[in-house]
Each structure stands twice: as structure tokens, then as C-alpha cells.
Design a protein around this motif. Sequence first.
Motif, PDB file in Angstrom:
ATOM      1  N   PHE A 149      39.475  34.842  38.150  1.00 13.71           N
ATOM      2  CA  PHE A 149      38.567  34.527  39.091  1.00 13.71           C
ATOM      3  C   PHE A 149      37.410  33.422  37.856  1.00 13.71           C
ATOM      4  O   PHE A 149      37.229  32.479  38.481  1.00 13.71           O
ATOM      5  N   PHE A 176      35.822  30.393  39.093  1.00 11.23           N
ATOM      6  CA  PHE A 176      34.499  30.558  38.929  1.00 11.23           C
ATOM      7  C   PHE A 176      34.590  28.431  37.447  1.00 11.23           C
ATOM      8  O   PHE A 176      33.217  28.272  38.846  1.00 11.23           O
ATOM      9  N   PHE A 230      36.748  27.952  44.387  1.00 10.24           N
ATOM     10  CA  PHE A 230      36.301  28.963  45.109  1.00 10.24           C
ATOM     11  C   PHE A 230      37.685  29.112  45.827  1.00 10.24           C
ATOM     12  O   PHE A 230      37.422  30.858  45.592  1.00 10.24           O
ATOM     13  N   MET A 282      38.701  32.130  43.115  1.00 16.28           N
ATOM     14  CA  MET A 282      38.142  32.883  42.900  1.00 16.28           C
ATOM     15  C   MET A 282      38.034  34.008  43.763  1.00 16.28           C
ATOM     16  O   MET A 282      38.355  34.663  43.266  1.00 16.28           O
ATOM     17  N   ASP A 283      37.806  33.379  45.032  1.00 18.44           N
ATOM     18  CA  ASP A 283      38.096  34.945  46.092  1.00 18.44           C
ATOM     19  C   ASP A 283      39.154  35.035  45.898  1.00 18.44           C
ATOM     20  O   ASP A 283      39.977  36.506  46.027  1.00 18.44           O
ATOM     21  N   ILE A 295      39.806  38.227  43.369  1.00 13.86           N
ATOM     22  CA  ILE A 295      39.360  39.063  43.845  1.00 13.86           C
ATOM     23  C   ILE A 295      40.152  40.244  44.636  1.00 13.86           C
ATOM     24  O   ILE A 295      40.106  41.350  44.966  1.00 13.86           O
ATOM     25  N   MET A 345      28.296  29.951  47.257  1.00 11.23           N
ATOM     26  CA  MET A 345      29.783  30.286  47.015  1.00 11.23           C
ATOM     27  C   MET A 345      30.074  31.454  45.620  1.00 11.23           C
ATOM     28  O   MET A 345      31.437  32.280  45.526  1.00 11.23           O
ATOM     29  N   LEU A 346      28.923  30.506  44.592  1.00 12.69           N
ATOM     30  CA  LEU A 346      29.222  31.349  43.191  1.00 12.69           C
ATOM     31  C   LEU A 346      28.326  32.623  43.296  1.00 12.69           C
ATOM     32  O   LEU A 346      29.161  33.219  42.730  1.00 12.69           O
ATOM     33  N   GLY A 370      30.561  34.629  45.646  1.00 16.25           N
ATOM     34  CA  GLY A 370      31.988  35.321  44.365  1.00 16.25           C
ATOM     35  C   GLY A 370      31.368  36.362  43.569  1.00 16.25           C
ATOM     36  O   GLY A 370      31.977  37.481  43.315  1.00 16.25           O
ATOM     37  N   LEU A 401      31.259  39.848  45.086  1.00 18.62           N
ATOM     38  CA  LEU A 401      31.950  40.745  45.923  1.00 18.62           C
ATOM     39  C   LEU A 401      32.367  41.327  44.578  1.00 18.62           C
ATOM     40  O   LEU A 401      33.159  42.353  44.738  1.00 18.62           O
ATOM     41  N   LEU A 402      32.802  40.715  43.047  1.00 19.20           N
ATOM     42  CA  LEU A 402      33.279  40.908  42.452  1.00 19.20           C
ATOM     43  C   LEU A 402      32.411  42.688  41.605  1.00 19.20           C
ATOM     44  O   LEU A 402      32.978  43.309  41.841  1.00 19.20           O
ATOM     45  N   SER A 450      33.472  45.028  44.066  1.00 18.69           N
ATOM     46  CA  SER A 450      34.538  46.006  44.117  1.00 18.69           C
ATOM     47  C   SER A 450      35.164  46.019  42.860  1.00 18.69           C
ATOM     48  O   SER A 450      35.674  47.450  42.998  1.00 18.69           O
TER      49      SER A 450
END
Lengths: 127, 496
Positions: free
Chosen positions: A18, A22, A38, A41-42, A45, B172-173, B176, B179-180, B183
Motif C-alpha cells: 500500500f 500510494f 493505484f 494500492m488497491d 487492500i 484515487m488517493l 484508497g 477503503l483502507l 477495511s
Amino acid sequence: MLPVIKDHLEEVAALILFSIGFSNLLLNRNMIKKIIGFSMMDSAIYLFLASYGYIAGRLAPIMESDVPAPSVTQYVNPLPAGLVLTGIVVSVSTSAIMLALTVRLYRRYHTLDIDKIALLVKEADEA
Amino acid sequence: MKWWQNIPFFLVWVPLLCASLTAVLPCKASQALILLFPALGTVLSGVLYLHVSGNMAFYTFPMGLFGAPFGNELRYGTVEAIMAGTFCLVLFLSLLGGWKRLQEHIAPERKKLYCVMVMLLLSSMMAEVFTNDMFTAYVFIEITTIAACALIVARTRGRTLFAATQYMIFNMLGSGLYLLGISVLYCMTGHLLMVPMHEKIEAMMASGEHLQSLTLSVTLMTIGLGIKSALYPFHRWLPDAYEKCTPSSSAMLSSLISKTYLFLYIKILVRVVGLQHMNALDLRPVLVLCAFGSILMGSIDALLEKKMRRMIADSSVAQIGYIYLGIAVGTEAGIAAALFHIIAHALAKSLLFLSGDRLIGASDEDADFHELCGAGFRAPFSGAAFTVGALSITGIPLLAGFASKLYLSQACLTMPSRWAFAGLIVLAISTALTASYFLITVITIYRTPVHAYHAPVHHPWYSTAALLILAGLLVVVGVCGSSLYTSILSGIPYLI
């Protein structure tokens, strides 16, 4: 410290991935590398969620009609897998939009460097 | 279940279906649909408000066979009905007010795609307002981002392409990190529905377990939604994104999209984390400092701008700071003030973008301030509408902006004395700065023009009516602000 890392290897790997993704998305000037950042990063997760959902020694949560169902405690949690699948769909859509924008930017400015594109946009505004 | 209890489901899923429908319908029918549905949504939200405010309760709508805590659900009360109504109304008026420019700016082959994106935007906004599920919120946040990007880039220019790319990168940052955050929260609580999540968090707070993980997860969500709503220091993408797109898109981006993220953040803090735990998680100092930064830097940036659209865009950063300040207060009064400011700002900013564009249209496109001299005489109605919007944002009595700043100041006084004092000082400085840049603009548009201009563009009566309604609403909300504020405040216990 080491035993903690060993016990949570997937989570640590997800965290490192991540961070790489990032920083790549934020700092890299190349548009394609940004998109790779990107995706990374996803994916990190999704790895984190998948590792949370998996419990060693348990079965995949699929019930078959002709086989007697074991106790519910013998299955892994199916929800994180569902989240990961939904997340992948969302992530693919966003990546597709970013790639489409990158293609359009490249056709117009003939570079993938976002800083150079910013300069060219500024010059075009001043002209 | 009574018929009106289906309204939230209808508001989320019918635009989603209509988005597919607009892709196959003729262009004129698609355009009629994107005007019709927000208007219908406003009426339905009004009906929902009348029912839920009368009963003073909250309702849940199960999405599928399984109820909480396993299934997905919508949840709504007075506050959700008010916000849904405001968003639908502002969307309708933003489209109507910039209709002529929309037809000019969007290429014919893209008009249908624009309609699809507006319907997707409406659906995702309604979902974020009504959902009680953190992951559903994430999915619709991403849909909002994609729709917003398409709205920016619909007007093809080099700058819009670059602005849309910047917008996407920052969003998008933000996505992310959000979402983290969810989670981590899911791993700790084992739930995605907000209320069961909150029950687990209550147990964690009582036992003192996993506090660091909880702080981490809330911080990640705060930064994620902060980036998406253009909170200082994550606001650099905003002026470019708002400046060059068609005025309707600018109005929607500024008045609706960032506000939807803010409303979702408020829901997370109130319903999931719990306002009483904000101090334990050390959230207040971070939020207050970011809010102060937003208010001051947004105002200074706006003061230094030479172009009107960028000035209005930069002013949004300051206004978002006000909303975060209300959230940072961490009381029901603070949250109510923040929600009130969301409504006041949504109305004023749409009006400013739409009327500002007409003033620019009556001068030179891409004009600096000095080119706007006399624009208020060339387009008198737009000049008057812009003045009303500018006075409201500045905080002149009898307008919505004054009422929201008053409630924010009152809420600030409930904070510890050093924060309250600092909050009032920042509000005062910002009001002075806002007055400076908006009054300079208003004076400029009523000054004698430096040279002759082409005849002003004629706008259809319905666009003018949209501006009139927005200006009228600013006055109505300003005069009857206490009723709206009381209604929001009384609905906050049902937001929890």
C-alpha cells in the motif's frame, strides 16, 4: 517484533505494498506508473481483506446439496471475498477511466510526464 | 411498510436505471429525464420529510432478504430527507440555470453521455445520503468520482483534460485511504453496517482495547474524505477542476459532490464513531487545525486570484473549512451548524457559478477582473443575482450565509476556551477577507466599462427563473433559518 511480523505476514506485506502504491500514485510523474501505483494500492487492500477472511484449516463456504453440510464454524468467512470481488470491479472501472484520460492527454501533449503536461497547459493558457 | 418508506430506495435505484435508459433514449428525451428526475426527487424528498419529521423517528429499508447485521440497508430520518431534498433541488437548478451554456459547451455526440453521468451522480449522491453500510458508501463514492470526472471533461479543452486527471489522481488517493480505513474497521468490528459497527466500537472504547487501530482507521477515513472534499492541505486540485468546465458542472461539483462526501463523513463520525469519542481519538485538534488552514488559505488564495471563476472556486475551500469547523466542535449543535452551512453554501455557490458565468459571457471569455467592469449593467439580472450570492457568502444579515455563520459561532463557543477564542478570531478574519474579495468583484461589475463590449448573450427565461429561485431561497433560508436549524438539530438524535 519478529514473531509479530511472522504471525501477520500478509498484513505487513499489504502495508508495504500500500505504501509503495500510494507514494507512486502521489509522487511519480509518469501517468502510467501512477496508474500502476493505484492498482498496487488497491491490490494491497484486497490482500489485507483476503488474509483477514482466510482461516487456516477451514473450508471454502460452498454448500453442496448432495453432501451433508458441516457445521458453520468449519467454513471461512465469505464476506471479505465478496468485498474483494466488488472492490476489484470498482478498481478496474477507475483504472479504465484513468487510462482513457492518459491516452487523451498523450494524444494532445505527446508526453506522459504530468509536470510537463502542466507546463504545456499553462503555456497554452497564456498564449 | 407504508408507501413513502420506499422513497429512499426509489431515489437511489430509479436514477441508476434511468442512467442506462438515457443511453438508449433520443437525446431530447434524455435531457428531459435529467431535468425531470431531480425535480421529482425534490418533491419526493419533501414528502419523505413531512412523514419522518411528523413521527420524529428513523426508519430502515432492508436491501434484500437479510436484515441487520448481515444484510445491506438504507436508513433515514429528518436530516437525510432534508439533505436529499437540498441535493436534488440544487442539482435541478444548476442544470436549469446553465442549460444554454450546457448546450453550447458539450459536443452533440457527448450530450447523451453527459445525461448518463448526471443520472449516475444523482443515484450515487442519494445512496451516500441514505446508506447505512460503509462498503456500499465506498462503491458509490467511486461512482461519484467517475461521474464527476466525466462532468469536468465533458467540455473538451486542454485545461479540462488536465483538471480531470488531477481530480482523478487526488480522488484515487482519497478512495484508497477511505477503503483502507473501512477495511481496518471491518477487521476490528466484523461488521460493515454502521450501527452494529458502532456497538462494537462502544465495547472497545469501554474496554480500552484496539484504541490505536481505531484511531488509525478513523484518521485514514478522515484524510481520505478530506482529500475528496478539498480540505486544506489537500485542496490543490480544486480551482482547476471547477474553473474550466461548463457552469452547470462547476455548480454541481462545488455545491453537491464535495458536500455529499462531507455529509457521509458526518454520518461516519456521528453514527459509527460516536461524537462522544472524538476527544478520546484526538480528532478535534486535527480537524480544527485543518479547518483553520482551509478557512484562511482558501480566503487568501481567493483574494489573490485574478479570474472570477477561480476566485469562486478558491472561496469553496474556505467554506469547506467552515463545515469542518462545525464538525470539529463535536456536539449536536456543531453538527447541525455544519449541516446548515452545507445547505447555505450549496445554494450560494450554485448561484455564484451560474450568475458569474453570465457576467463573464457579457464580457470577454477567460477575462481578468478588470474586463468585468460594467458587466452588472450589461447583464443586470445576473449582476443582481451575483451580488445576492456574494453577500450571502460574506455573511450579510437576512441571507443564509449570515445564519450559518451565526450558528457556527455559537457552536464554537461550546468548545474549550482556547479553541473557541481561536475559532471566533479565524471566523472574523475570514469574514473580512471574504468581504474584501467579493465586494471588490461586486464593485468591479458595477464600474464604468473600459471599452465597448459585444451585445450580452440572451438566456432563456427558465435559466433566469433558476437564478431567481436560488437567490430567493438564500433569502428564505436566511430569514427562516431558525426553523431549518431547529429541524436539523431535532433530527440529529435520529442520525445516530
